[in-house]
Write an enzyme that holds these catalytic residues in place. Structure first.
Site, PDB file in Angstrom:
ATOM      1  N   SER A 266       9.174  -5.798  -4.007  1.00 39.97           N
ATOM      2  CA  SER A 266      10.286  -5.697  -3.050  1.00 39.97           C
ATOM      3  C   SER A 266       9.800  -5.271  -1.666  1.00 39.97           C
ATOM      4  CB  SER A 266      11.317  -4.697  -3.564  1.00 39.97           C
ATOM      5  OG  SER A 266      10.706  -3.422  -3.720  1.00 39.97           O
TER       6      SER A 266
ATOM      7  N   ALA B  17       6.683  -9.213   1.635  1.00 38.37           N
ATOM      8  CA  ALA B  17       6.460 -10.569   1.106  1.00 38.37           C
ATOM      9  C   ALA B  17       7.557 -10.940   0.108  1.00 38.37           C
ATOM     10  CB  ALA B  17       5.086 -10.649   0.448  1.00 38.37           C
TER      11      ALA B  17
ATOM     12  N   LYS C 139       8.271  -1.904  -9.123  1.00 37.59           N
ATOM     13  CA  LYS C 139       7.789  -0.735  -9.866  1.00 37.59           C
ATOM     14  C   LYS C 139       8.298   0.489  -9.117  1.00 37.59           C
ATOM     15  CE  LYS C 139       3.299  -0.069  -9.674  1.00 37.59           C
ATOM     16  NZ  LYS C 139       1.863  -0.220  -9.876  1.00 37.59           N
TER      17      LYS C 139
ATOM     18  N   SER D 145       3.579  -0.698   0.227  1.00 37.54           N
ATOM     19  CA  SER D 145       2.959  -0.335   1.506  1.00 37.54           C
ATOM     20  C   SER D 145       3.866  -0.641   2.687  1.00 37.54           C
ATOM     21  CB  SER D 145       1.649  -1.111   1.702  1.00 37.54           C
ATOM     22  OG  SER D 145       0.699  -0.700   0.772  1.00 37.54           O
ATOM     23  N   THR D 146       4.727  -1.653   2.523  1.00 34.04           N
ATOM     24  CA  THR D 146       5.531  -2.099   3.668  1.00 34.04           C
ATOM     25  C   THR D 146       6.223  -0.931   4.374  1.00 34.04           C
ATOM     26  OG1 THR D 146       5.849  -4.278   2.692  1.00 34.04           O
ATOM     27  CG2 THR D 146       7.475  -3.577   4.338  1.00 34.04           C
TER      28      THR D 146
ATOM     29  N   GLY E 121       1.678   0.812  12.796  1.00 29.97           N
ATOM     30  CA  GLY E 121       1.397   0.180  14.092  1.00 29.97           C
ATOM     31  C   GLY E 121       2.368  -0.895  14.481  1.00 29.97           C
TER      32      GLY E 121
ATOM     33  N   ASP F  88      -1.821  -4.548  -9.633  1.00 27.71           N
ATOM     34  CA  ASP F  88      -1.189  -5.105 -10.850  1.00 27.71           C
ATOM     35  C   ASP F  88      -1.098  -6.629 -10.788  1.00 27.71           C
ATOM     36  OD1 ASP F  88      -0.843  -2.414 -11.254  1.00 27.71           O
ATOM     37  OD2 ASP F  88       1.333  -2.477 -11.454  1.00 27.71           O
TER      38      ASP F  88
ATOM     39  N   HIS G  44      -9.726   2.013   6.781  1.00 24.99           N
ATOM     40  CA  HIS G  44      -9.161   2.339   8.099  1.00 24.99           C
ATOM     41  C   HIS G  44      -9.976   3.497   8.662  1.00 24.99           C
ATOM     42  CE1 HIS G  44      -6.309   3.306  11.257  1.00 24.99           C
ATOM     43  NE2 HIS G  44      -5.593   2.247  10.937  1.00 24.99           N
TER      44      HIS G  44
ATOM     45  N   GLU H 275      -0.089  -9.043   0.320  1.00 25.36           N
ATOM     46  CA  GLU H 275      -1.388  -8.384   0.150  1.00 25.36           C
ATOM     47  C   GLU H 275      -2.062  -8.708  -1.188  1.00 25.36           C
ATOM     48  OE1 GLU H 275      -1.447  -4.302   1.469  1.00 25.36           O
ATOM     49  OE2 GLU H 275      -3.446  -3.968   0.609  1.00 25.36           O
TER      50      GLU H 275
ATOM     51  N   ARG I 210      -9.544  -7.811   7.992  1.00 23.13           N
ATOM     52  CA  ARG I 210      -8.228  -8.129   8.564  1.00 23.13           C
ATOM     53  C   ARG I 210      -8.080  -7.559   9.967  1.00 23.13           C
ATOM     54  NH1 ARG I 210      -3.174  -5.351   8.708  1.00 23.13           N
ATOM     55  NH2 ARG I 210      -4.068  -3.661   7.496  1.00 23.13           N
TER      56      ARG I 210
HETATM   57  P1  FAD Z   1       4.028  -3.991  -0.748  1.00 25.01           P
HETATM   58  O1  FAD Z   1       4.836  -3.753   0.447  1.00 25.01           O
HETATM   59  O2  FAD Z   1       2.909  -3.136  -1.048  1.00 25.01           O
HETATM   60  O3  FAD Z   1       5.013  -4.138  -1.942  1.00 25.01           O
HETATM   61  C1  FAD Z   1       4.552  -4.290  -3.269  1.00 25.01           C
HETATM   62  C2  FAD Z   1       5.753  -4.372  -4.181  1.00 25.01           C
HETATM   63  O4  FAD Z   1       5.327  -4.765  -5.488  1.00 25.01           O
HETATM   64  C3  FAD Z   1       6.470  -3.055  -4.340  1.00 25.01           C
HETATM   65  O5  FAD Z   1       7.856  -3.295  -4.398  1.00 25.01           O
HETATM   66  C4  FAD Z   1       5.997  -2.573  -5.708  1.00 25.01           C
HETATM   67  O6  FAD Z   1       6.929  -1.749  -6.352  1.00 25.01           O
HETATM   68  C5  FAD Z   1       5.870  -3.894  -6.430  1.00 25.01           C
HETATM   69  N1  FAD Z   1       4.977  -3.862  -7.593  1.00 25.01           N
HETATM   70  C6  FAD Z   1       3.658  -3.538  -7.640  1.00 25.01           C
HETATM   71  N2  FAD Z   1       3.212  -3.624  -8.909  1.00 25.01           N
HETATM   72  C7  FAD Z   1       4.263  -4.016  -9.668  1.00 25.01           C
HETATM   73  C8  FAD Z   1       4.462  -4.257 -11.043  1.00 25.01           C
HETATM   74  N3  FAD Z   1       3.466  -4.120 -11.949  1.00 25.01           N
HETATM   75  N4  FAD Z   1       5.695  -4.626 -11.475  1.00 25.01           N
HETATM   76  C9  FAD Z   1       6.727  -4.761 -10.603  1.00 25.01           C
HETATM   77  N5  FAD Z   1       6.605  -4.538  -9.298  1.00 25.01           N
HETATM   78  C10 FAD Z   1       5.385  -4.177  -8.828  1.00 25.01           C
HETATM   79  N6  FAD Z   1       0.130  -3.971   8.167  1.00 25.01           N
HETATM   80  C11 FAD Z   1       0.535  -4.450   9.364  1.00 25.01           C
HETATM   81  O7  FAD Z   1       0.603  -5.661   9.572  1.00 25.01           O
HETATM   82  N7  FAD Z   1       0.900  -3.558  10.352  1.00 25.01           N
HETATM   83  C12 FAD Z   1       0.866  -2.219  10.198  1.00 25.01           C
HETATM   84  O8  FAD Z   1       1.213  -1.465  11.098  1.00 25.01           O
HETATM   85  C13 FAD Z   1       0.409  -1.701   8.958  1.00 25.01           C
HETATM   86  N8  FAD Z   1       0.337  -0.363   8.747  1.00 25.01           N
HETATM   87  C14 FAD Z   1      -0.002   0.095   7.511  1.00 25.01           C
HETATM   88  C15 FAD Z   1       0.025   1.466   7.259  1.00 25.01           C
HETATM   89  C16 FAD Z   1      -0.264   1.950   5.999  1.00 25.01           C
HETATM   90  C17 FAD Z   1      -0.221   3.430   5.743  1.00 25.01           C
HETATM   91  C18 FAD Z   1      -0.601   1.044   4.954  1.00 25.01           C
HETATM   92  C19 FAD Z   1      -0.920   1.534   3.587  1.00 25.01           C
HETATM   93  C20 FAD Z   1      -0.627  -0.325   5.202  1.00 25.01           C
HETATM   94  C21 FAD Z   1      -0.336  -0.809   6.469  1.00 25.01           C
HETATM   95  N9  FAD Z   1      -0.330  -2.176   6.736  1.00 25.01           N
HETATM   96  C22 FAD Z   1       0.075  -2.644   7.948  1.00 25.01           C
HETATM   97  C23 FAD Z   1      -0.532  -3.138   5.654  1.00 25.01           C
HETATM   98  C24 FAD Z   1       0.843  -3.655   5.180  1.00 25.01           C
HETATM   99  O9  FAD Z   1       1.770  -2.596   5.198  1.00 25.01           O
HETATM  100  C25 FAD Z   1       0.791  -4.227   3.789  1.00 25.01           C
HETATM  101  O10 FAD Z   1      -0.296  -5.101   3.654  1.00 25.01           O
HETATM  102  C26 FAD Z   1       2.064  -4.993   3.468  1.00 25.01           C
HETATM  103  O11 FAD Z   1       3.183  -4.177   3.681  1.00 25.01           O
HETATM  104  C27 FAD Z   1       2.036  -5.495   2.047  1.00 25.01           C
HETATM  105  O12 FAD Z   1       3.304  -6.022   1.745  1.00 25.01           O
HETATM  106  P2  FAD Z   1       3.547  -6.710   0.347  1.00 25.01           P
HETATM  107  O13 FAD Z   1       4.951  -7.194   0.357  1.00 25.01           O
HETATM  108  O14 FAD Z   1       2.469  -7.665   0.047  1.00 25.01           O
HETATM  109  O15 FAD Z   1       3.380  -5.517  -0.702  1.00 25.01           O
HETATM  110  C1  SIN Z   2      -2.234   1.023  11.942  1.00 31.25           C
HETATM  111  O1  SIN Z   2      -1.139   1.296  12.409  1.00 31.25           O
HETATM  112  O2  SIN Z   2      -3.304   1.476  12.337  1.00 31.25           O
HETATM  113  C2  SIN Z   2      -2.271   0.096  10.791  1.00 31.25           C
HETATM  114  C3  SIN Z   2      -2.123  -1.260  11.278  1.00 31.25           C
HETATM  115  C4  SIN Z   2      -2.534  -2.212  10.226  1.00 31.25           C
HETATM  116  O3  SIN Z   2      -2.964  -1.823   9.149  1.00 31.25           O
HETATM  117  O4  SIN Z   2      -2.451  -3.410  10.504  1.00 31.25           O
END
Ligand code: FAD
Ligand code: SIN
Length: 529
Positions: free
Chosen positions: A14, A17, A36, A43-44, A49, A217, A238, A371, A382
């Site tokens: 959720s 992506a 989960k 991470s979202t 930034g 996972d 980072h 991700e 990245r």
């Molecule tokens: P996530 O947002 O990680 O969501 C994963 C989802 O999958 C969650 O809902 C979780 O519950 C679910 N899930 C996982 N395993 C299971 C399972 N077994 N069963 C059911 N559900 C499951 N990127 C940028 O572009 N700009 C930024 O400023 C930036 N800042 C960041 C700051 C931090 C602290 C971090 C950690 C990352 C940052 N990133 C940034 C990276 C970015 O946030 C992530 O790469 C992105 O949000 C990933 O999104 P996603 O939808 O792929 O996964």
């Molecule tokens: C940050 O704000 O430094 C994170 C940005 C990113 O991971 O893309």
């Protein structure tokens, strides 16, 4: 056994992506989104930034493409880079329509700057962009009658069976088995199409900015089901995670350096980036700055280095970084007058499940975005703020491909229930805790920022031993979220180490003392199950 209501499409995750895919699909299809833990647990919600997009008249797509490929050390696939970057302005428009309150600069969006970007092109909501984006996407999903959100479901494995055959390892995906974390029961969620959007594997390392559930996972599930996985050695660290004995994974956004922050030796005050990348200094790509910080810490036996923005006016600092300022004040650090102690920490999983521009994986019925994937956008490292962007673009690409091909997708056949007849409740939970800690520790020490073949081989040996132990445990005891995560964490660790051992060069995030040179030709590391 609970058989949940069948939906047209199952989305696992959720975050940015998963919800981008769900919202696009829900125009005509009934979508079930599983997460989960809490719906905001990915991470979202923690992104700080912002989101990179060419919005300034003086900037061009070509500039953004070049910056992405320079950061990615040439391992990026150019057609993916173009595909994503050219769709960025439209993605930002859609977020604005959903009500994301991006910072304004007069009539335009305010653009901040981060490492590796040759222009200001990061749209943001103060220093807590992810929280606002997650909230807007969730609100839209909650209001959509075609979307069912089911938190507290930990998917165990993808269903690849045909007519009752479980886990064939080949063929088509029909949904997933998921643990209801509250009741402890395993549910079967069937769908014509499944979108994997389960985030990264950052928690395989002892120090990581990623949230607790980032245990790889989806990558492990897809691998077990028969999908190829690519470039897993490209784990991004980072440069600036807060060093604090109590708060272990708080990120200090790269935008602090983008707005003038300096990295300093904590004792001498030397601005040491001049010794590593004199032109780009603190705004060099992340791999270079993280390695410089790691080198300073190891060379001088330091606990941390300093990130200092106290030379900027206090109001400027508070206005740009209200969340970080307040968090640090609570820990006794005033960033308007004092430097911030920082260390490098794992931050992003560049590798993952191999997908094409249509977000298809190797298995019919399974799409993937965000991700958990390796789409070709990030290459060997990245570029900052390209990740959320990838989630929006590929979430939508998955939805488009599913909708375009809907009539060719068949209904799921009869699938066996989850079989619990041969397992009991565990009487040795300590095994999980012990192994979890052990993996994270040796991955940090042996498979970190600077690698050697000997250290990688040590890690591979440990993984082999643990696989037998965890496999045995998994075969005998009822699943829990901790056990599901441990099994996946170990699988992710194995994929990272195998990939790292097979790359005989240093490129981007993969830096090994045994092969310090970069090959003339960039090649992906593709593991085949
Ligand atoms: P996530 O947002 O990680 O969501 C994963 C989802 O999958 C969650 O809902 C979780 O519950 C679910 N899930 C996982 N395993 C299971 C399972 N077994 N069963 C059911 N559900 C499951 N990127 C940028 O572009 N700009 C930024 O400023 C930036 N800042 C960041 C700051 C931090 C602290 C971090 C950690 C990352 C940052 N990133 C940034 C990276 C970015 O946030 C992530 O790469 C992105 O949000 C990933 O999104 P996603 O939808 O792929 O996964
Ligand atoms: C940050 O704000 O430094 C994170 C940005 C990113 O991971 O893309």
């Amino acid at each position: 056994m609970i058989m949940a209501e069948q939906h047209d499409v199952l989305v696992i995750g959720s975050g940015a992506a998963g919800l981008s895919a769900a919202l696009a699909l829900a125009e005509t299809k009934r979508v079930l989104v599983l997460a989960k833990g809490d719906l905001r647990s990915g991470s979202t919600a923690w992104a700080q930034g912002g989101i990179a997009a060419v919005l300034d008249a003086g900037d061009t797509f070509e500039n953004h493409i070049r910056d992405t490929m320079v950061a990615g050390a040439g391992l990026n696939r150019r057609e993916t880079v173009e595909f994503v970057i050219e769709r960025a302005p439209a993605a930002i428009d859609r977020l604005c329509q959903l009500g994301v309150p991006f910072n304004q600069d007069g009539a335009d969006l305010h653009l901040t700057r981060e490492g590796g970007h040759s222009h200001r092109r990061i749209v943001h909501v103060d220093d807590a962009t992810g929280w606002a984006v997650q909230a807007a996407l969730l609100k839209a999903a909650e209001e959509n009658p075609n979307i069912t959100l089911l938190p507290g479901r930990a998917c165990i494995d993808l269903i690849t069976g045909r007519n009752g055959e479980k886990f064939s390892g080949e063929g088509r995906v029909w949904g997933a088995y998921a643990l209801d974390e509250a009741s402890g029961k395993v549910e079967k969620h069937l769908a014509k199409a499944t979108v994997l959007a389960s985030g990264g594997a950052g928690r395989v390392y002892l120090f990581s900015t990623a949230p607790r559930g980032a245990t790889g996972d989806g990558i492990a599930m897809a691998w077990r089901a028969g999908c190829r996985v690519s470039n897993m050695e490209m784990m991004q660290f980072h440069p600036t995670c807060l060093y604090n004995l109590e708060v272990k994974n708080f990120l200090i956004t790269e935008a602090v350096r983008g707005e003038g922050g300096h990295l300093l030796h904590p004792e001498t005050g030397h601005r040491y980036m001049a010794d590593y990348d004199p032109q780009r200094m603190e705004l060099a790509p992340r791999d270079i700055v993280a390695r410089a910080n790691d080198d300073q810490i190891k060379r001088y036996g330091l606990d941390y280095v300093h990130l200092d923005i106290s030379h900027q006016p206090p109001e400027f600092v508070k206005q740009h970084f209200p969340t970080i300022h307040e968090k640090l004040l609570g820990l006794g650090i005033d960033m308007t007058t004092q430097p911030i102690p920082v260390v490098p920490a794992q931050h992003y999983t560049c590798g993952g499940v191999l997908v094409g521009l249509d977000a298809r994986t190797d298995l019919p019925g399974l799409w993937a975005a965000g991700e958990c994937t390796e789409s070709g956008l990030h290459g060997a490292n990245r570029l900052a703020s390209n990740s959320l962007l990838e989630c929006f673009v590929f979430g939508e690409a998955a939805a488009k491909d599913i909708l375009d091909n809907w009539d060719d997708l068949s209904d799921p056949p009869a699938i066996k229930d989850w079989d619990e007849s041969r397992v009991t409740d565990s009487d040795e939970e300590v095994v999980i805790k012990q192994n979890w800690t052990e993996i994270r520790r040796f991955m940090w020490n042996y498979v970190g920022i600077v690698r050697t073949t000997k250290r990688l081989e040590r890690a591979a040996h440990r993984i082999k031993l643990l696989k037998d132990e965890v496999g045995d445990y998994y075969g005998h005891f009822r699943v829990t979220t901790d056990l599901i995560e441990l099994r996946n964490l170990l699988q992710a660790a194995e994929l990272i180490v195998q990939s790292a051992l097979s790359r005989h060069e240093s490129r981007g995030l993969h830096y090994t003392l045994d092969y310090p040179e970069t090959d003339l030709i960039a090649r992906d590391t593709v593991l085949v199950p």
